[in-house]
Design a protein around this motif. Structure first.
Motif, PDB file in Angstrom:
ATOM      1  N   VAL A   1       7.781   7.855  -3.438  1.00  0.00           N
ATOM      2  CA  VAL A   1       7.147   6.868  -3.015  1.00  0.00           C
ATOM      3  C   VAL A   1       7.124   6.598  -1.567  1.00  0.00           C
ATOM      4  O   VAL A   1       8.277   6.532  -0.921  1.00  0.00           O
ATOM      5  N   THR A   2       6.004   6.259  -0.938  1.00  0.00           N
ATOM      6  CA  THR A   2       5.879   5.974   0.432  1.00  0.00           C
ATOM      7  C   THR A   2       5.162   4.850   0.640  1.00  0.00           C
ATOM      8  O   THR A   2       4.053   4.223   0.400  1.00  0.00           O
ATOM      9  N   ILE A   3       6.039   3.724   1.360  1.00  0.00           N
ATOM     10  CA  ILE A   3       5.277   2.409   1.472  1.00  0.00           C
ATOM     11  C   ILE A   3       4.426   2.148   2.939  1.00  0.00           C
ATOM     12  O   ILE A   3       5.231   2.589   4.046  1.00  0.00           O
ATOM     13  N   ASN A   4       3.513   2.345   2.858  1.00  0.00           N
ATOM     14  CA  ASN A   4       2.581   2.232   3.934  1.00  0.00           C
ATOM     15  C   ASN A   4       2.317   0.915   4.942  1.00  0.00           C
ATOM     16  O   ASN A   4       2.386   0.764   5.947  1.00  0.00           O
ATOM     17  N   SER A   5       2.318  -0.166   4.000  1.00  0.00           N
ATOM     18  CA  SER A   5       2.200  -1.347   4.298  1.00  0.00           C
ATOM     19  C   SER A   5       2.529  -2.530   3.410  1.00  0.00           C
ATOM     20  O   SER A   5       2.573  -2.071   2.054  1.00  0.00           O
ATOM     21  N   ILE A   6       3.015  -3.718   3.979  1.00  0.00           N
ATOM     22  CA  ILE A   6       3.548  -4.816   2.885  1.00  0.00           C
ATOM     23  C   ILE A   6       2.805  -5.941   3.491  1.00  0.00           C
ATOM     24  O   ILE A   6       2.601  -6.164   4.638  1.00  0.00           O
ATOM     25  N   SER A   7       2.028  -6.541   2.575  1.00  0.00           N
ATOM     26  CA  SER A   7       1.371  -7.739   2.939  1.00  0.00           C
ATOM     27  C   SER A   7       1.641  -9.005   1.760  1.00  0.00           C
ATOM     28  O   SER A   7       2.061  -8.830   0.572  1.00  0.00           O
ATOM     29  N   TYR A   8       1.221 -10.224   2.245  1.00  0.00           N
ATOM     30  CA  TYR A   8       1.486 -11.482   1.304  1.00  0.00           C
ATOM     31  C   TYR A   8      -0.028 -12.119   1.113  1.00  0.00           C
ATOM     32  O   TYR A   8      -0.870 -11.746   2.019  1.00  0.00           O
TER      33      TYR A   8
ATOM     34  N   GLU B   1      -6.992   8.863   1.421  1.00  0.00           N
ATOM     35  CA  GLU B   1      -6.982   8.602   2.891  1.00  0.00           C
ATOM     36  C   GLU B   1      -6.261   7.050   2.749  1.00  0.00           C
ATOM     37  O   GLU B   1      -5.973   6.729   3.996  1.00  0.00           O
ATOM     38  N   ASN B   2      -6.643   6.349   1.857  1.00  0.00           N
ATOM     39  CA  ASN B   2      -6.401   5.073   2.070  1.00  0.00           C
ATOM     40  C   ASN B   2      -4.997   4.348   1.425  1.00  0.00           C
ATOM     41  O   ASN B   2      -4.591   3.316   1.528  1.00  0.00           O
ATOM     42  N   GLY B   3      -4.460   5.205   0.381  1.00  0.00           N
ATOM     43  CA  GLY B   3      -3.147   4.898  -0.346  1.00  0.00           C
ATOM     44  C   GLY B   3      -3.772   4.151  -1.371  1.00  0.00           C
ATOM     45  O   GLY B   3      -4.888   3.881  -1.654  1.00  0.00           O
TER      46      GLY B   3
ATOM     47  N   ASN C   1       0.859  -1.239  -0.126  1.00  0.00           N
ATOM     48  CA  ASN C   1      -0.130  -0.021   0.013  1.00  0.00           C
ATOM     49  C   ASN C   1       0.979   1.168   0.255  1.00  0.00           C
ATOM     50  O   ASN C   1       1.780   1.305   0.933  1.00  0.00           O
ATOM     51  N   ILE C   2       0.811   2.072  -0.876  1.00  0.00           N
ATOM     52  CA  ILE C   2       1.751   3.377  -1.355  1.00  0.00           C
ATOM     53  C   ILE C   2       0.941   4.513  -1.470  1.00  0.00           C
ATOM     54  O   ILE C   2      -0.271   4.442  -1.951  1.00  0.00           O
ATOM     55  N   TYR C   3       1.819   5.389  -1.043  1.00  0.00           N
ATOM     56  CA  TYR C   3       1.610   6.819  -1.523  1.00  0.00           C
ATOM     57  C   TYR C   3       2.465   7.245  -2.681  1.00  0.00           C
ATOM     58  O   TYR C   3       3.779   6.756  -2.536  1.00  0.00           O
ATOM     59  N   PHE C   4       2.142   8.043  -3.506  1.00  0.00           N
ATOM     60  CA  PHE C   4       2.926   8.002  -4.654  1.00  0.00           C
ATOM     61  C   PHE C   4       2.714   9.725  -5.520  1.00  0.00           C
ATOM     62  O   PHE C   4       1.628  10.203  -5.195  1.00  0.00           O
ATOM     63  N   THR C   5       3.651  10.314  -5.893  1.00  0.00           N
ATOM     64  CA  THR C   5       3.601  11.597  -6.359  1.00  0.00           C
ATOM     65  C   THR C   5       4.751  11.682  -7.458  1.00  0.00           C
ATOM     66  O   THR C   5       5.835  11.612  -7.465  1.00  0.00           O
ATOM     67  N   GLY C   6       4.305  12.007  -8.841  1.00  0.00           N
ATOM     68  CA  GLY C   6       5.262  12.076  -9.761  1.00  0.00           C
ATOM     69  C   GLY C   6       5.426  13.362 -10.417  1.00  0.00           C
ATOM     70  O   GLY C   6       4.515  14.361 -10.335  1.00  0.00           O
ATOM     71  N   TYR C   7       6.507  13.773 -10.963  1.00  0.00           N
ATOM     72  CA  TYR C   7       6.778  15.070 -11.421  1.00  0.00           C
ATOM     73  C   TYR C   7       7.895  14.985 -12.588  1.00  0.00           C
ATOM     74  O   TYR C   7       8.709  13.822 -12.549  1.00  0.00           O
ATOM     75  N   PRO C   8       8.149  15.691 -13.477  1.00  0.00           N
ATOM     76  CA  PRO C   8       9.058  15.720 -14.795  1.00  0.00           C
ATOM     77  C   PRO C   8      10.553  15.354 -14.174  1.00  0.00           C
ATOM     78  O   PRO C   8      10.902  16.185 -13.157  1.00  0.00           O
ATOM     79  N   HIS C   9      11.284  14.464 -14.504  1.00  0.00           N
ATOM     80  CA  HIS C   9      12.523  14.356 -14.276  1.00  0.00           C
ATOM     81  C   HIS C   9      13.496  15.382 -14.432  1.00  0.00           C
ATOM     82  O   HIS C   9      14.372  15.843 -14.011  1.00  0.00           O
ATOM     83  N   ASP C  10      13.132  15.893 -15.784  1.00  0.00           N
ATOM     84  CA  ASP C  10      13.836  17.223 -16.326  1.00  0.00           C
ATOM     85  C   ASP C  10      13.013  18.433 -15.859  1.00  0.00           C
ATOM     86  O   ASP C  10      11.957  18.396 -16.052  1.00  0.00           O
TER      87      ASP C  10
END
Length: 360
Positions: free
Chosen positions: A219-226, A153-155, A125-134
Motif C-alpha cells: 500500500v502507498t498513501i498518496n494523500s490524507i484528507s479530513y 491515474e488517480n488512486g 488516497n492509495i495505491y494497492f497491490t495484493g498477492y498470496p501471503h503463501d
C-alpha cells in the motif's frame, strides 16, 4: 437532480420479487446503450408512462392471494403495546448513517501537516497491490488484476473506518489466519509511506478463490484528507437529499430506522406455524397478518400511488437492469400480488413507527 439516499434496501426487496423470466430482457439490455432523460428514465415517451388502470375505481379495496387464509391460525397475537426500541441503539444507527453521508458528500480538505498520521474517519488516497501471503499459492490473472489499482491515474479514495474493505478475521479453529482489517492497518501511517499489510478474506466471499485466504497488500498513501463538516448542514442536505434542511433530513433518518427496527424485531420474534403452502415466504404471511391486524386497507388508488412513487424513484434501475420501461411493465413483471405485499410491508412499517415506544 437531487440524490436519493436510503433506497437500496427497498430497491433490493422490490427487484427480488421480479421473476427470472426477465433474464432475457436484461441480456438484451446489456447489449444496448441506455440513454436517460433528466428524470433518469429510458428515452422514449412510452418509458415515461405511469401506471393507471381507469377501469378500477380508486376506492376499490384490493386483497392479495393470501386473503383466502385465516392467518390468525398460523400466527400468535402481536402485543403491540409492548413494542419498544432502545434510544441509544437508534442514536447509533442514525449517527453511523450521518457519518457515511458526510464521508460521501462532505468537503474533503487535505492535511497541511506532512507528519499527520492516519486516524479513523480520515480519507486516504492509495495505491494497492495484493498477492498470496503463501508463496506456494497461485491466483488466476483475473483475481490478481482485481486486487490492484496500480494502473490507475488517480488512486483509490478510502474512508478509514467505513468497513468497505476487508475487515478483521477472527477464528478460534484457525488462529494463525487471524488478522486485523485492511483499513485498521492503515491507521498510524503517513502520506508518502509504502508498506505491506496482511489480511484474511472472509470464509464466505464472492470469489471462491479468495475464501478464507491470507493475502498481502503493498500500500502507498498518496494523500490524507479530513472531512471539513462535522455535522450535516442545511446546504449539504438540500444539495444531496430530498430535504431542504438538516433537521428534516435527520428526522427522516430517525423515522426510517424506527420503522425498520420495530418491523425487524417482530420478524425475529414471531414464528409462522405450519403454513399450508410451503412455496409462500413466511415473512409475506406475517406482513399480511400485520396488515390486517393493524386495520390497514389497500385500495386501488393507494396501490397506484405507491407504485408510481416507487417506480419514479427507481426508474432507471428498473430499465437498465431488467428492461422494465414503465410502471405498468413492472406490475406485469413482478405480479400485482407480489407488489401488493411489498406495499403492505411499507404501510405496516409506517404504522408500527407510530405506535412503538422509544425507551432511554
Amino acid at each position: 437532480m437531487k440524490k436519493i439516499i436510503l433506497i437500496f434496501l427497498t430497491l433490493l426487496l422490490c427487484i427480488a420479487m421480479i421473476s427470472c423470466s426477465d433474464t432475457a430482457a436484461k441480456e438484451n439490455n446489456d447489449a444496448t446503450t441506455v440513454t436517460t432523460t433528466e428524470s433518469g428514465s429510458g428515452d422514449s415517451a412510452e418509458d415515461n408512462a405511469i401506471y393507471d388502470d381507469p377501469d378500477i375505481p380508486d376506492d376499490t379495496v384490493l386483497t392479495n392471494f393470501l386473503s383466502e387464509y385465516d392467518l390468525s391460525l398460523y400466527i400468535d397475537t402481536i402485543p403491540y403495546d409492548e413494542l419498544c426500541i432502545d434510544k441509544a441503539y437508534l442514536d447509533k444507527q442514525v449517527n453511523d448513517e450521518v457519518q457515511s453521508f458526510l464521508s460521501a458528500y462532505g468537503t474533503l480538505v487535505e492535511y497541511d501537516d506532512e507528519d499527520h498520521e492516519v486516524v479513523s474517519r480520515d480519507s486516504v488516497n492509495i495505491y494497492f497491490t495484493g498477492y498470496p501471503h503463501d508463496k506456494s499459492v497461485e491466483f488466476s490473472e483475473d483475481t490478481l488484476s482485481g486486487m490492484t489499482n496500480a494502473s490507475s491515474e488517480n488512486g483509490y479514495d478510502l474512508v478509514i473506518g467505513s468497513g468497505s474493505f476487508i475487515t478483521a478475521y477472527v477464528s478460534e479453529t484457525e488462529p494463525e489466519k487471524n488478522n486485523p482489517g485492511f483499513e485498521d492497518q492503515i491507521i498510524g501511517h503517513k502520506k508518502g509511506e509504502t508498506f505491506t499489510i496482511t489480511v484474511t478474506f472472509p470464509d464466505s466471499y464472492s470469489s471462491a478463490e479468495l475464501e478464507g485466504v491470507v493475502v498481502d497488500f503493498d500500500v502507498t498513501i498518496n494523500s490524507i484528507s479530513y472531512i471539513q463538516e462535522t455535522e450535516v448542514t442545511d446546504a449539504l442536505a438540500a444539495e444531496n437529499t430530498d430535504f431542504d434542511t438538516a433537521e428534516d433530513f435527520i428526522a427522516e433518518l430517525y423515522h426510517y430506522y424506527t420503522k425498520i427496527d420495530v418491523f425487524e424485531g417482530i420478524v425475529d420474534s414471531v414464528t409462522v406455524k405450519d403454513f399450508p403452502d410451503e412455496s409462500v415466504d413466511k415473512q409475506d404471511v406475517l406482513v399480511d397478518f400485520l396488515f390486517r391486524d393493524l386495520g390497514l386497507t389497500m385500495t386501488q388508488g393507494r396501490f397506484e400511488e405507491l407504485l408510481n412513487d416507487y417506480y419514479e424513484i427507481y426508474r432507471w434501475q428498473y430499465y437498465y437492469y431488467y428492461g422494465i420501461s414503465s410502471a405498468s411493465a413492472l406490475v406485469e413483471s413482478a405480479g400485482k400480488d407480489n407488489l401488493m405485499l411489498f406495499f403492505e410491508m411499507d404501510m405496516v412499517q409506517e404504522r408500527l413507527a407510530e405506535i412503538v415506544t422509544v425507551v432511554e
